[in-house]
Design a protein around this motif. Structure first.
Motif, PDB file in Angstrom:
ATOM      1  N   LEU A   1       0.840  -1.201   0.000  1.00  0.00           N
ATOM      2  CA  LEU A   1       0.000   0.000   0.000  1.00  0.00           C
ATOM      3  C   LEU A   1       0.876   1.253   0.000  1.00  0.00           C
ATOM      4  CD1 LEU A   1      -2.661  -1.063   2.651  1.00  0.00           C
ATOM      5  CD2 LEU A   1      -2.914  -1.079   0.171  1.00  0.00           C
ATOM      6  N   TYR A   2       0.538   2.172  -0.892  1.00  0.00           N
ATOM      7  CA  TYR A   2       1.283   3.423  -1.038  1.00  0.00           C
ATOM      8  C   TYR A   2       0.296   4.601  -1.012  1.00  0.00           C
ATOM      9  CZ  TYR A   2       5.006   0.416  -2.981  1.00  0.00           C
ATOM     10  OH  TYR A   2       5.944  -0.559  -3.186  1.00  0.00           O
ATOM     11  N   ASN A   3       0.815   5.783  -0.682  1.00  0.00           N
ATOM     12  CA  ASN A   3       0.016   6.992  -0.885  1.00  0.00           C
ATOM     13  C   ASN A   3      -0.200   7.232  -2.375  1.00  0.00           C
ATOM     14  OD1 ASN A   3       1.968   8.386   1.733  1.00  0.00           O
ATOM     15  ND2 ASN A   3      -0.111   7.629   1.942  1.00  0.00           N
ATOM     16  N   LYS A   4       0.839   6.882  -3.173  1.00  0.00           N
ATOM     17  CA  LYS A   4       0.753   7.062  -4.622  1.00  0.00           C
ATOM     18  C   LYS A   4       1.767   6.136  -5.273  1.00  0.00           C
ATOM     19  CE  LYS A   4       0.533  10.778  -8.074  1.00  0.00           C
ATOM     20  NZ  LYS A   4       0.704  12.230  -8.304  1.00  0.00           N
ATOM     21  N   ILE A   5       1.293   5.257  -6.152  1.00  0.00           N
ATOM     22  CA  ILE A   5       2.207   4.333  -6.807  1.00  0.00           C
ATOM     23  C   ILE A   5       2.786   4.966  -8.065  1.00  0.00           C
ATOM     24  CG2 ILE A   5       0.961   2.333  -5.922  1.00  0.00           C
ATOM     25  CD1 ILE A   5      -0.187   1.940  -8.722  1.00  0.00           C
ATOM     26  N   GLY A   6       3.807   4.324  -8.612  1.00  0.00           N
ATOM     27  CA  GLY A   6       4.399   4.809  -9.855  1.00  0.00           C
ATOM     28  C   GLY A   6       5.520   5.805  -9.617  1.00  0.00           C
ATOM     29  N   THR A   7       6.189   6.189 -10.704  1.00  0.00           N
ATOM     30  CA  THR A   7       7.296   7.134 -10.639  1.00  0.00           C
ATOM     31  C   THR A   7       7.090   8.239 -11.675  1.00  0.00           C
ATOM     32  OG1 THR A   7       8.582   5.791 -12.198  1.00  0.00           O
ATOM     33  CG2 THR A   7       8.924   5.388  -9.844  1.00  0.00           C
ATOM     34  N   TYR A   8       7.761   9.367 -11.457  1.00  0.00           N
ATOM     35  CA  TYR A   8       7.711  10.475 -12.403  1.00  0.00           C
ATOM     36  C   TYR A   8       8.797  10.278 -13.448  1.00  0.00           C
ATOM     37  CZ  TYR A   8       7.881  15.236 -14.244  1.00  0.00           C
ATOM     38  OH  TYR A   8       7.873  16.329 -15.070  1.00  0.00           O
ATOM     39  N   LYS A   9       8.403  10.247 -14.724  1.00  0.00           N
ATOM     40  CA  LYS A   9       9.346  10.012 -15.814  1.00  0.00           C
ATOM     41  C   LYS A   9       9.337  11.211 -16.768  1.00  0.00           C
ATOM     42  CE  LYS A   9       8.961   4.969 -15.698  1.00  0.00           C
ATOM     43  NZ  LYS A   9       8.676   3.727 -16.459  1.00  0.00           N
ATOM     44  N   PRO A  10      10.066  12.281 -16.422  1.00  0.00           N
ATOM     45  CA  PRO A  10      10.025  13.488 -17.248  1.00  0.00           C
ATOM     46  C   PRO A  10      10.627  13.292 -18.631  1.00  0.00           C
ATOM     47  CG  PRO A  10      11.752  13.643 -15.585  1.00  0.00           C
ATOM     48  CD  PRO A  10      10.967  12.405 -15.267  1.00  0.00           C
ATOM     49  N   ASP A  11      11.471  12.278 -18.807  1.00  0.00           N
ATOM     50  CA  ASP A  11      12.123  12.067 -20.098  1.00  0.00           C
ATOM     51  C   ASP A  11      11.288  11.212 -21.048  1.00  0.00           C
ATOM     52  OD1 ASP A  11      14.317  13.507 -19.183  1.00  0.00           O
ATOM     53  OD2 ASP A  11      15.272  11.724 -18.348  1.00  0.00           O
TER      54      ASP A  11
END
Length: 394
Positions: free
Chosen positions: A136-146
Motif C-alpha cells: 500500500l502506497y500513498n501514490k504508486i508509480g514514478t515520475y518520468k520526465p524524459d
C-alpha cells in the motif's frame, strides 16, 4: 489503482486443443508471474480468436469471504484496519507509506474485496499486488520526465473523455479541530483558502465544498489534501494507442500503472504531465514460443473517470447477482408494488391495538375488534368482521 483485470488470448493450436473444450470458470491462468482466475471463459469466443478476461487471484480469494461486522463513525488506524482484514487469507499486507487514521462507516454482509476497496478510498491508498504480498502506497508509480507520449512520435490514435460536473477552482479549508468534550459546536483552530491560480486564470473562480479535516495539524498537509481534492473534482481521461518504441531501442518506454509521463497532443493544443491509469497490451507467440507485443494502449489521466467507465457496469452486475443469490438485501423501492402497498398499509396503521395473551398475540383496530390478526406458534389468522378470511399454519 490496480484493477486486476487481465484480458488473455488462448490460441486454438495443437497444444491447446485437448483442454479448451473443458475450459470453465475458476480456472487459473499464469501471467507475468502471478495467478489469475478466468471470469468469463467461452470456448466459442476462443475459437473465434477473441479474448477472455481473468482477474488476479487476490480479488477472487477476497471475494469468497463475507464479513458480518458493522461500524458507525468508528475511528481506526490504517494499520489496524488492513491487518485485521488480511487475517487468515494467505496474503500479507505491507503499509509502505504513512496513512492518517480515518472514520469508518460500513455494513455487514460485505465481501473482503468490497471492504478492501472501501478502506482504499477512506485511507486514500493505492496498491500493488506481487504474488501473495499487497503493498500500500500513498501514490504508486514514478515520475518520468524524459518519457514523452507525442502525436508526432509514437501515438497512433487518441481520444479524450471529460467529466466536469463537480469541478471547482478554490475552497475554504478548516483543520486542526479542538477536542470537544461538552458536545458543543465543532471548533477548528486553523483556516485556509485553497486556490488553484492556474485554473482560476482559465475558468474563473468556482467555489467548491468546504473541507473539514480535524486530524490535520499543519497547513502544508492541508494544502496537499486540498490539492488532491480539487484534482478529483474534475475527470479527464486520455486513451492513446502507441507505437512500441522499444523495438527501436527506446528501453525507457516501459510503463507501469501510476507512472507520470509527458503527453503532447498538438491537434488539441495540449501538453501536460499525466498519470498512467491503465495499460492494455496484446501479445501473440512467435514460432519460437516468445511473446510478441502487437497492440499497446494506455489510459492516462484522472482515475475517477476511469473507475466510472470501467467499473460501473461490473459493479451493478455483481450487486444484481448478490440480490438473486440472497447475499444482499434488495432496496425497498425495487420490491414488487404489492409488497410496497402492503407495507405502507401496515406501517401507516396508527389505530392498531396490540394485546399480549398467554397463548397468542392479538392485534385489532381500535374501532372494530372484529378486524384482527391473531398469532401463536401454530400459525397466523386474519379475521374480517370476526370471520377468518386468511390463515396460515406453521
Amino acid at each position: 489503482m490496480e484493477s486486476g483485470l487481465c484480458p488473455s488470448l488462448f490460441l486454438m493450436d495443437e497444444m491447446n486443443a485437448d483442454f479448451l473444450e473443458n475450459l470453465d470458470f475458476d480456472w487459473r491462468a499464469a501471467f507475468d508471474g502471478d495467478e489469475h482466475t478466468l471470469i468469463n471463459p467461452s470456448t466459442q469466443a476462443i475459437l473465434k480468436g477473441k479474448s477472455v478476461s481473468a482477474v488476479h487471484r487476490f480479488f477472487t480469494d477476497f471475494g469468497n469471504h463475507y464479513l458480518q461486522d458493522e461500524a458507525e463513525d468508528e475511528s481506526r488506524t490504517a494499520l489496524n484496519a488492513y491487518v485485521d482484514l488480511f487475517q487468515g487469507i494467505g496474503y500479507t499486507v505491507h503499509l509502505v507509506n504513512n496513512f492518517y487514521a480515518a472514520t469508518l462507516n460500513y455494513q455487514k454482509n460485505q465481501t473482503k474485496d468490497e471492504r478492501f476497496h472501501y478502506y482504499n478510498e477512506r485511507y486514500k491508498a493505492e496498491f500493488i499486488i506481487s504474488g501473495h504480498n499487497v503493498y500500500l502506497y500513498n501514490k504508486i508509480g514514478t515520475y518520468k520526465p524524459d518519457v514523452r507520449i507525442d502525436e508526432d512520435l509514437n501515438v497512433k490514435d487518441a481520444k479524450v473523455m471529460m467529466d466536469t460536473q463537480s469541478f471547482w477552482t478554490w475552497c475554504k479549508c478548516c483543520f486542526d479541530k479542538e477536542d470537544d468534550t461538552d458536545g458543543g459546536e465543532e471548533v477548528y483552530r486553523q483556516e485556509y483558502v485553497y486556490q488553484n491560480h492556474d485554473l482560476i486564470a482559465i475558468y474563473g473562480e468556482k467555489e467548491g465544498p468546504a473541507l473539514y479535516q480535524g486530524a490535520i495539524k499543519h497547513v502544508n498537509v492541508m494544502k496537499e489534501f486540498a490539492q488532491s481534492s480539487q484534482e478529483a473534482s474534475y475527470s479527464v481521461s486520455h486513451e492513446v494507442s502507441l507505437i512500441d518504441l522499444r523495438k527501436q531501442g527506446y528501453e525507457e518506454f516501459i510503463f507501469n500503472e501510476g507512472d507520470t509521463v509527458r503527453l503532447s497532443l498538438k491537434s488539441i493544443n495540449q501538453t501536460l504531465d499525466i498519470r498512467v491509469i491503465e495499460i492494455d497490451e496484446t501479445f501473440v507467440e512467435d514460432e519460437q514460443g516468445d511473446k510478441q507485443l502487437i497492440d499497446f494502449t494506455l489510459t492516462l489521466g484522472n482515475e475517477n473517470v476511469v473507475k466510472a467507465h470501467k467499473n460501473s457496469k461490473n459493479t451493478a452486475m455483481i450487486t444484481l447477482q448478490e440480490w438473486i443469490d440472497g447475499r444482499r438485501e434488495m432496496p425497498f423501492n425495487i420490491l414488487p408494488r404489492a409488497i410496497q402497498r402492503a407495507a405502507d398499509i401496515v406501517m401507516g396503521d396508527t389505530d392498531s391495538v396490540m394485546e399480549y395473551r398467554k397463548d397468542r398475540l392479538i392485534g385489532h383496530h381500535d374501532k372494530n375488534a372484529g378486524n384482527n390478526v391473531q398469532l401463536n406458534v401454530s400459525g397466523l389468522v386474519f379475521n374480517r368482521n370476526g370471520v377468518p378470511k386468511t390463515a396460515m399454519t406453521y
